[in-house]
Design a protein around this motif. Structure first.
Motif, PDB file in Angstrom:
ATOM      1  N   ASP A   1      27.692  45.255  39.846  1.00  0.00           N
ATOM      2  CA  ASP A   1      28.104  44.806  41.174  1.00  0.00           C
ATOM      3  C   ASP A   1      29.034  43.598  41.066  1.00  0.00           C
ATOM      4  N   TYR A   2      28.809  42.797  40.026  1.00  0.00           N
ATOM      5  CA  TYR A   2      29.626  41.595  39.817  1.00  0.00           C
ATOM      6  C   TYR A   2      29.968  41.456  38.344  1.00  0.00           C
ATOM      7  N   PHE A   3      31.135  40.852  38.111  1.00  0.00           N
ATOM      8  CA  PHE A   3      31.510  40.420  36.771  1.00  0.00           C
ATOM      9  C   PHE A   3      31.473  38.898  36.751  1.00  0.00           C
ATOM     10  N   LEU A   4      30.883  38.345  35.701  1.00  0.00           N
ATOM     11  CA  LEU A   4      30.946  36.902  35.465  1.00  0.00           C
ATOM     12  C   LEU A   4      32.004  36.676  34.386  1.00  0.00           C
ATOM     13  N   LEU A   5      33.111  36.083  34.776  1.00  0.00           N
ATOM     14  CA  LEU A   5      34.179  35.784  33.830  1.00  0.00           C
ATOM     15  C   LEU A   5      34.013  34.338  33.388  1.00  0.00           C
ATOM     16  N   THR A   6      33.781  34.144  32.111  1.00  0.00           N
ATOM     17  CA  THR A   6      33.524  32.798  31.615  1.00  0.00           C
ATOM     18  C   THR A   6      34.168  32.608  30.250  1.00  0.00           C
TER      19      THR A   6
ATOM     20  N   ASP B   1      33.588  37.411  48.005  1.00  0.00           N
ATOM     21  CA  ASP B   1      34.159  38.268  46.963  1.00  0.00           C
ATOM     22  C   ASP B   1      34.281  37.543  45.629  1.00  0.00           C
ATOM     23  N   LEU B   2      34.428  36.248  45.686  1.00  0.00           N
ATOM     24  CA  LEU B   2      34.617  35.462  44.463  1.00  0.00           C
ATOM     25  C   LEU B   2      33.980  34.092  44.648  1.00  0.00           C
ATOM     26  N   VAL B   3      33.183  33.701  43.672  1.00  0.00           N
ATOM     27  CA  VAL B   3      32.556  32.381  43.668  1.00  0.00           C
ATOM     28  C   VAL B   3      32.860  31.741  42.323  1.00  0.00           C
ATOM     29  N   SER B   4      33.351  30.521  42.357  1.00  0.00           N
ATOM     30  CA  SER B   4      33.739  29.849  41.121  1.00  0.00           C
ATOM     31  C   SER B   4      33.323  28.389  41.158  1.00  0.00           C
ATOM     32  N   VAL B   5      32.985  27.854  40.006  1.00  0.00           N
ATOM     33  CA  VAL B   5      32.696  26.428  39.916  1.00  0.00           C
ATOM     34  C   VAL B   5      33.558  25.805  38.823  1.00  0.00           C
TER      35      VAL B   5
ATOM     36  N   ILE C   1      33.613  32.133  36.815  1.00  0.00           N
ATOM     37  CA  ILE C   1      34.044  32.895  37.988  1.00  0.00           C
ATOM     38  C   ILE C   1      33.165  34.132  38.133  1.00  0.00           C
ATOM     39  N   LEU C   2      32.536  34.261  39.275  1.00  0.00           N
ATOM     40  CA  LEU C   2      31.787  35.475  39.602  1.00  0.00           C
ATOM     41  C   LEU C   2      32.616  36.250  40.620  1.00  0.00           C
ATOM     42  N   ILE C   3      32.996  37.475  40.266  1.00  0.00           N
ATOM     43  CA  ILE C   3      33.831  38.277  41.156  1.00  0.00           C
ATOM     44  C   ILE C   3      33.185  39.638  41.384  1.00  0.00           C
ATOM     45  N   ALA C   4      33.175  40.082  42.632  1.00  0.00           N
ATOM     46  CA  ALA C   4      32.613  41.381  42.962  1.00  0.00           C
ATOM     47  C   ALA C   4      33.482  42.493  42.378  1.00  0.00           C
ATOM     48  N   ARG C   5      32.830  43.520  41.846  1.00  0.00           N
ATOM     49  CA  ARG C   5      33.584  44.633  41.259  1.00  0.00           C
ATOM     50  C   ARG C   5      34.482  45.289  42.307  1.00  0.00           C
ATOM     51  N   GLU C   6      33.989  45.441  43.530  1.00  0.00           N
ATOM     52  CA  GLU C   6      34.793  46.048  44.582  1.00  0.00           C
ATOM     53  C   GLU C   6      36.044  45.227  44.873  1.00  0.00           C
ATOM     54  N   ALA C   7      35.908  43.886  44.843  1.00  0.00           N
ATOM     55  CA  ALA C   7      37.068  43.031  45.086  1.00  0.00           C
ATOM     56  C   ALA C   7      38.081  43.163  43.959  1.00  0.00           C
TER      57      ALA C   7
END
Length: 404
Positions: free
Chosen positions: A137-142, A166-170, A216-222
């Protein structure tokens, strides 16, 4: 002469008042992932993608922290060994076995960089392709130099799910230990927030978009909606390019009227007090290279924007202290007092970032000198670009997007 100097000071003072009151409250540090933490209501499937090129030294800490996340849902880590020469893959396997998570780690041997891609994004693309078999459901890009707090993923997912983002980042906490790190690293965050005020980024009605590539956490659909990582394959500032693509996609969908979901394209960016970068910047040279690598890219390789920067930075940051000194020397107290007021406004704006990084409050007064150094770094970034040495990272050089 007094009239000209006073006029410049009043202009600088006006700019600072405008920045403080009308520029998205960029100077505040209240946009933090750990504030207002809420429990998870669902358990989406998440796959982390970690591009790693010669990161054997940091993996025992960074990869360990990722594998030991307290996320209760399905979570797998895909580490892409980007043609490393330091046995990165072997170290990664050793870490996974040491923490009892060998099935959770998937190591991918990266293939040669094709034309038209930056190295990191090509590695991310390979990781996403491999992770897609889990239908996440989500990819964590790090990045491979990030030490994640045990609850980082859980908080990212909770933020995304509960606010339908759709995207959450810190922006992870950058290392701030050596003299040069304490002097220059908080300012790096301060200037980033001035370029991309987090409140504007987090406002779906504002076009400003940014993200921080370390987390960065991004939804696969996004990701599918924007056309995948390949749509930003040439980007050197890939995190902000990704955020911009996601936010724009929501605006396009809404304009076409093809979806009743008004929150598509919503993103969120904040600070983290717990998840941190392990990358040391313990000398002026290392910080200089970090900034010069992409500063001119940030200006879209525009000589006009560069000229504006070279004029604007001194006007905003150097005029107040110079006027204070000149006013005292000339005995003109009107110039001296306006210079002091401008300098204090500058320090007031910078102080929250200094406090966030637990540095000496007196460093807030050093912003003029720091800004001068960053201006020189930006100029050097342009010179490197013109000399064909721009964008150097991990043994690769990306002079400009057309040459990727």
């Amino acid at each position: 002469m007094d009239v000209i100097v006073l006029g410049l000071m009043l202009l600088s003072l006006t700019i600072w008042l405008g920045l403080l009151y009308f520029w998205g409250q960029f100077w505040r540090t209240d946009q933090q992932l750990e504030i207002g933490e809420t429990p998870l209501k669902s358990l989406p499937v998440v796959c982390a993608v970690v591009p790693a090129r010669n990161e054997a030294e940091l993996l025992p800490t960074s990869l360990r922290s990722l594998l030991l996340q307290d996320y209760p849902g399905s979570f797998n880590v895909f580490l892409v060994d980007d043609r490393s020469t330091d046995r990165t893959a072997n170290f990664a396997e050793g870490v996974a076995h040491a923490v009892g998570k060998p099935q959770q780690l998937h190591i991918i041997s990266g293939v040669s960089l094709p034309p038209g891609w930056s190295g990191k994004l090509w590695a991310v693309e390979q990781g996403i392709n491999s992770a897609s078999k889990f239908a996440p459901d989500y990819f964590l890009l790090t990045d491979a130099d990030i030490e994640h707090d045990p609850g980082n993923l859980r908080r990212l997912v909770a933020k995304a799910v509960q606010e339908d983002l759709d995207l959450v980042s810190v922006m992870v906490r950058l290392r701030c230990e050596s003299f040069w790190e304490k002097l220059l690293i908080p300012a790096f965050v301060f200037f980033f927030q001035k370029l991309y005020p987090f409140r504007w980024v987090n406002n779906p009605n504002n076009p400003t978009a940014a993200a921080a590539g370390g987390s960065i956490l991004i939804a696969r659909e996004a990701l599918e909606r924007i056309g995948g990582i390949q749509v930003i394959r040439q980007a050197l500032i890939d995190d902000c390019a990704l955020a911009s693509a996601v936010k724009r996609s929501g605006a396009v969908v809404a304009a076409k009227g093809t979806s009743p979901m008004p929150n598509q394209g919503r993103i969120w960016l904040g600070l983290s007090t717990l998840t941190r970068s392990l990358r040391p910047y313990d000398s002026l040279a290392t910080i200089w290279d970090m900034v010069a690598r992409s500063a001119y890219t940030q200006l879209n390789y525009s000589p006009l924007l560069l000229l504006g920067t070279l004029v604007g930075m001194p006007l905003i940051y150097l005029v107040p202290p110079m006027n204070l000194i000149l006013g005292v020397f000339w005995g003109n107290w009107a110039i001296a007092l306006t210079g002091l007021l401008g300098w204090l406004l500058m320090a007031f704006a910078y102080y929250p970032t200094i406090r966030f990084y637990k540095c000496s409050p007196w460093l807030a007064l050093s912003l003029p000198a720091i800004a001068f150094l960053y201006t020189l770094m930006t100029l050097d970034s342009a010179l490197r670009h013109w000399q064909g040495r721009g964008g150097a990272w991990k043994g690769r050089v990306y002079p400009n997007p057309d040459n990727l």
